[in-house]
Design an enzyme around this catalytic site. Structure first.
Site, PDB file in Angstrom:
ATOM      1  N   PRO A 386      61.884 -23.280 -42.282  1.00  0.00           N
ATOM      2  CA  PRO A 386      63.261 -23.537 -42.748  1.00  0.00           C
ATOM      3  C   PRO A 386      63.600 -25.019 -42.640  1.00  0.00           C
ATOM      4  CG  PRO A 386      63.186 -21.646 -41.271  1.00  0.00           C
ATOM      5  CD  PRO A 386      61.838 -22.277 -41.211  1.00  0.00           C
ATOM      6  N   ASP A 441      56.887 -33.266 -31.214  1.00  0.00           N
ATOM      7  CA  ASP A 441      56.507 -32.365 -32.305  1.00  0.00           C
ATOM      8  C   ASP A 441      55.079 -32.620 -32.764  1.00  0.00           C
ATOM      9  OD1 ASP A 441      59.167 -31.943 -31.981  1.00  0.00           O
ATOM     10  OD2 ASP A 441      59.766 -32.485 -34.025  1.00  0.00           O
TER      11      ASP A 441
END
Length: 621
Positions: A386, A441
């Protein structure tokens, strides 16, 4: 820049074995010089090198030095291949015993043609596994380093180091620190082999006369000996550039060597082409400590199998970056359709991420001395992460693209270590696309699984990367994830905290230290599977974040998700920069009610599925 192809060697061993072969299979090759033997696909070995250097954009002239014994063969080859016959140079020798040596042949070419240029020297009788050498990249690196340049490759286990010039290269500067010409066993553990593929500055070539006056013996007049002398005696800076491919048929080789490697390379050539390489990178959730990864803190994060980005690469005639039909739309049903899609999806899809990664990859290889094969590709991506909810969708696309490029060009961990890949990915996003981000990340998407990360300032300054430790995936409790259907830009959540941190704001400095302490405590709790303690730490992580970033910065959507979680007695925190929350529901009976509450409020709820490859031979690079 001038190019000189050396083919003046007397390959007596191979020639005699072809002549004495009883099978009769090689009669047609009798007396043919090694460089004119058939290579891959029936083309002569020399044909490939002529194709690589035959461009006026790179070389003013190309010369070929041969011996008198084989001159007619090369004259015939020259007329058939549009090579200027006047650029053939004959060294006058007819036997192995009367050979001049490669250094003397090079000096002959320079003096006879009165050359006063930088020069590239290549042995035209070497068989190279990849015949698409990007010569422009080689010369660009030569200019960048402003020193002599030696091409090298990593030897296969079956190759003997005593048959090559073996080098040691400084990983930081690419300077060759040691050069061993055909070393005896035990001399060095290095398996980096230099071949006769060098670039010399014209001022350095003035030392040829001194070298030749010093070494009268022909055996000592090999170019490898000259390189060894330049480094150890003349103290001339010599740099190394790696080709991610192998070389064979170097020096005196026999018929078995020729047939073995010709068969080997032909088999590779005739293998069915792999149509495509597909690599995947997964979304991630920050479990504890974030956002301190960008502030010399500590975090624990985990890749999840719920969402991912796939990138596919395949060789093609031109270099093509494929548009994604949803993320990079160029056609719309109407102006209203364009308005709705632009408002919801924004203007920046994944195509810019592919392009920026390719640009940075070429730059990295050029600066690090890695000569890429000159071949094109088509690159396309697909992603179900998303958008703009802080699940690291952009970095997933960059990570998967980097994986593809490394596999396509045969780069290994020696070329771009695992520990440094997150830095590369972060640089793509920050330097090329100006995306606000931290290392967390990228680290977890490169290492995959459940990862503890320490970004201590001294570690980062000393090594360029932090301490990254894999944790057992069973240490992860059953998290749930909720995210916004229609999010705003997740990057907005960082507010002015970074500037405050740079200004040594005591509140921000203390908060980042607290994030690190919470991470260490959470690591211990997870290893003991103490979920209630972990839940408390997650709640403290959230409250600390709210105190620094403020609720106004978090936004109503994030605050609403947090409120629903707390109403159901769940631990909750932001897994990224905003747009989603993760939580722990310690009472399974309340999970159904929790899911219903989120869905009725218009949010998307899902159970987290941890992703971790087989944890075998895990180590921190």
């Amino acid at each position: 820049m001038i190019c000189i192809l050396l083919v003046a060697g007397h390959g007596t061993l191979l020639e005699s074995q072809i002549k004495n072969d009883q099978s009769g299979l090689y009669n047609f090759l009798e007396s043919v010089p090694k460089a004119l033997l058939p290579g891959i696909g029936g083309k002569k070995i020399l044909d490939f090198w002529w194709k690589a250097v035959n461009t006026r954009q790179l070389f003013n002239e190309v010369y070929l030095v041969t011996n008198a014994d084989k001159y007619k063969h090369y004259e015939r080859w020259a007329t058939a291949n549009d090579f200027p016959v006047e650029n053939l140079i004959i060294d006058g020798t007819t036997t192995y015993d009367t050979r001049l040596g490669a250094v003397a042949d090079l000096e002959l070419a320079i003096s006879s043609k009165k050359l006063n240029d930088d020069i590239t020297v290549i042995a035209g009788d070497m068989l190279c596994a990849d015949q698409n050498v990007d010569m422009a990249q080689v010369l660009k690196f030569f200019r960048l380093k402003n020193g002599e340049l030696a091409i090298y490759y990593k030897m296969e286990e079956s190759e003997s180091t005593s048959s090559r010039g073996i080098i040691k290269v400084c990983p930081d500067t690419d300077r060759i620190t040691h050069f061993f010409e055909k070393p005896q066993p035990g001399t060095t553990t290095s398996r980096l082999a230099s071949v006769v593929f060098y670039c010399f500055r014209r001022e350095t070539l003035l030392t040829l006369e001194e070298f030749l006056n010093t070494y009268k013996n022909t055996d000592d007049r090999a170019l490898g000996k000259y390189m060894e002398w330049l480094i150890s005696v003349a103290d001339v800076p010599v740099y190394g550039m790696k080709l991610p491919t192998g070389f064979q048929l170097i020096g005196q080789v026999g018929l078995s060597d020729y047939t073995k490697w010709l068969t080997h390379y032909s088999a590779i050539k005739n293998e069915p082409k792999v149509k495509a390489i597909t690599c995947r990178a997964y979304a991630r959730i920050g479990i504890i400590g974030n956002p301190s990864d960008g502030y010399c803190g500590k975090t624990i994060s985990m890749t999840i199998a719920n969402f991912w980005a796939d990138v596919t690469i395949a060789e093609s005639k031109n270099l093509v970056l494929g548009q994604h039909p949803l993320n990079d739309p160029t056609e719309f049903g109407s102006l209203l359709d364009l308005y709705y899609i632009s408002r919801k999806e924004g203007y920046l899809g994944g195509l810019r991420l592919l392009q920026a990664t390719c640009k940075k990859f070429y730059q990295f290889c050029s600066e690090k001395g890695i000569a890429l094969s000159k071949k094109n590709f088509t690159l396309k991506y697909n992603v179900n992460i998303p958008r703009q909810v802080g699940l690291a969708g952009s970095s997933a696309i960059v990570t998967a693209t980097l994986k593809c490029l490394m596999k396509f060009y045969n780069l290994t961990d020696d070329d771009l270590p695992t520990s440094l890949r997150p830095n590369f990915i972060l640089d793509v996003e920050k330097e090329e696309l100006f995306i606000t981000a931290g290392l967390q990340d990228r680290v977890v998407q490169v290492y995959e699984g459940l990862v503890y990360m320490d970004f201590n300032k001294s570690l980062m300054e000393q090594h360029g990367f932090g301490n990254y430790v894999h944790m057992d995936i069973s240490c992860a409790p059953p998290f749930w994830l909720v995210y916004l259907r229609d999010p705003s830009d997740s990057g907005m959540i960082h507010s002015n905290v970074r500037q405050r941190w740079l200004n040594n704001d005591p509140d921000v400095l203390e908060a980042m230290q607290m994030f690190a302490e919470l991470t260490d405590k959470a690591k211990g709790a997870m290893e003991l599977k103490n979920w209630s303690e972990l839940a408390k730490l997650m709640n403290r992580n959230l409250e600390l974040r709210r105190s620094i970033f403020t609720d106004a910065c978090l936004g109503q959507g994030n605050l609403k998700m947090i409120e629903i979680a707390k109403q159901h007695g769940c631990a909750v925190k932001l897994p990224g920069s905003g747009g989603a929350v993760i939580g722990l529901c310690l009472d399974p009976k309340k999970l159904v009610e929790l899911k219903k509450a989120f869905q009725e409020a218009g949010f998307v709820f899902c159970q987290v599925i941890p992703y971790c490859p087989a944890q075998t031979d895990r180590r921190n690079d």
